[in-house]
Design a protein around this motif. Structure first.
Motif: not given
Length: 303
Positions: A272, A274-275, A277-278, A300-302
């Motif tokens: 995913r 967002k994961e 990105k972390k 941007n996550d969305d």
């Protein structure tokens, strides 16, 4: 179409005996990437075995009017290193059976009479001591008038040195989630990297593959034009993965990575967004990043 039948142990033993008998009258080809030949240069009842040597990372074999047999030896250049490899038959493949030489026996991997969809399925293998051999034998039922009907055995092959996860690994390796190191390696070195949503997943029992239809909001890298921009400004593309992995459509954005084999995109690591990105933020902050990840960090996550 004739019903498919698996080779019996007795048939496999006979094939090995045929191979070693034919070896005394073997003809050899020079090292090359591609090979083309015709069985019409041999007698209709020929049992001879022709040796073909490939030392390239990819290539094609075309054998018209198959008679007798071919023994194809695959090596990754002159490195002597072990590799993972795959072969794919053309949809019009006809007139021979293909075996993988494995532990002093022959394993049937492509059978004459398979459906066109089944022929597209990749057959993958691992080398032993830097070498793999395939045995291609003209179908036994081809005799009389059948022997002069135009039949063509066309195979494509690709080889990759063993460095990290590859297409064609075993069930566990192919389907398990990537660890952090594999995720960063995939981001930095894959043939394509996109930020995308999964629009649909289609399963094909014949090819034993699932096809993911993707809508990518961002193409970070692609070596070939797999993802094509549409009038909405997004990129559309199709990616394949083994059916046995049970991939399902998921909500949200994913970082999709993968490789291109035989002109088609195949799924690698797909966390995913967002994961990942972390992970990119942490790796960059601690100096453990393998390449520049700023595009992901700023993403941007969305979107």
């Amino acid at each position: 179409m004739r019903p498919l039948q698996a080779a019996s142990p007795a048939a496999t033993t006979l094939l090995l005996w045929t191979f070693w008998l034919g070896a005394s009258a073997t003809r050899y080809s020079e090292d090359q990437c591609d090979w083309a030949g015709s069985g019409l240069t041999q007698q209709p009842d020929s049992k001879s075995v022709q040796q073909v040597y490939f030392r390239c990372v990819e290539g094609t074999l075309e054998w018209k009017y198959p008679r007798g047999a071919l023994r194809i030896v695959l090596e990754h250049g002159t490195s002597g290193r072990n590799f993972k490899g795959c072969v794919q038959a053309d949809r019009t493949f006809s007139g021979a059976n293909v075996y993988l030489e494995e532990n002093e026996s022959l394993k049937l991997i492509i059978q004459d009479g398979e459906s066109a969809d089944s022929l597209e399925r990749l057959r993958c293998f691992s080398s032993k001591e830097g070498r793999t051999a395939l045995y291609v034998e003209a179908a036994a039922h081809l005799s009389g008038a059948e022997a002069v009907v135009r039949r063509v055995v066309t195979l494509k092959y690709e080889l990759q040195l063993i460095t990290h996860r590859h297409f064609g690994e075993d069930d566990f390796e192919e389907c398990r989630p990537c660890n952090d190191t594999e995720l960063m390696t995939a981001f930095c070195s894959s043939d394509f990297v996109v930020k995308a949503r999964i629009k649909s997943v289609t399963n094909n029992a014949d090819t034993k593959e699932s096809t993911l239809e993707l809508s990518a909001s961002q193409v970070l890298r692609q070596k070939e034009n797999i993802f094509v921009e549409n009038h909405h400004g997004h990129h559309h593309g199709m990616v394949r993965t083994p059916l046995k992995c049970g991939v399902q459509q998921g909500e949200g954005q994913f970082l999709i990575t993968g490789s291109i084999h035989f002109g088609k995109a195949r799924l690698g690591c797909a966390p995913r967004f967002k994961e990942f990105k972390k992970l990119a933020e942490y790796a960059t902050r601690t100096g453990r990043n393998m390449c520049n990840m700023e595009e992901v960090i700023r993403g941007n996550d969305d979107l």
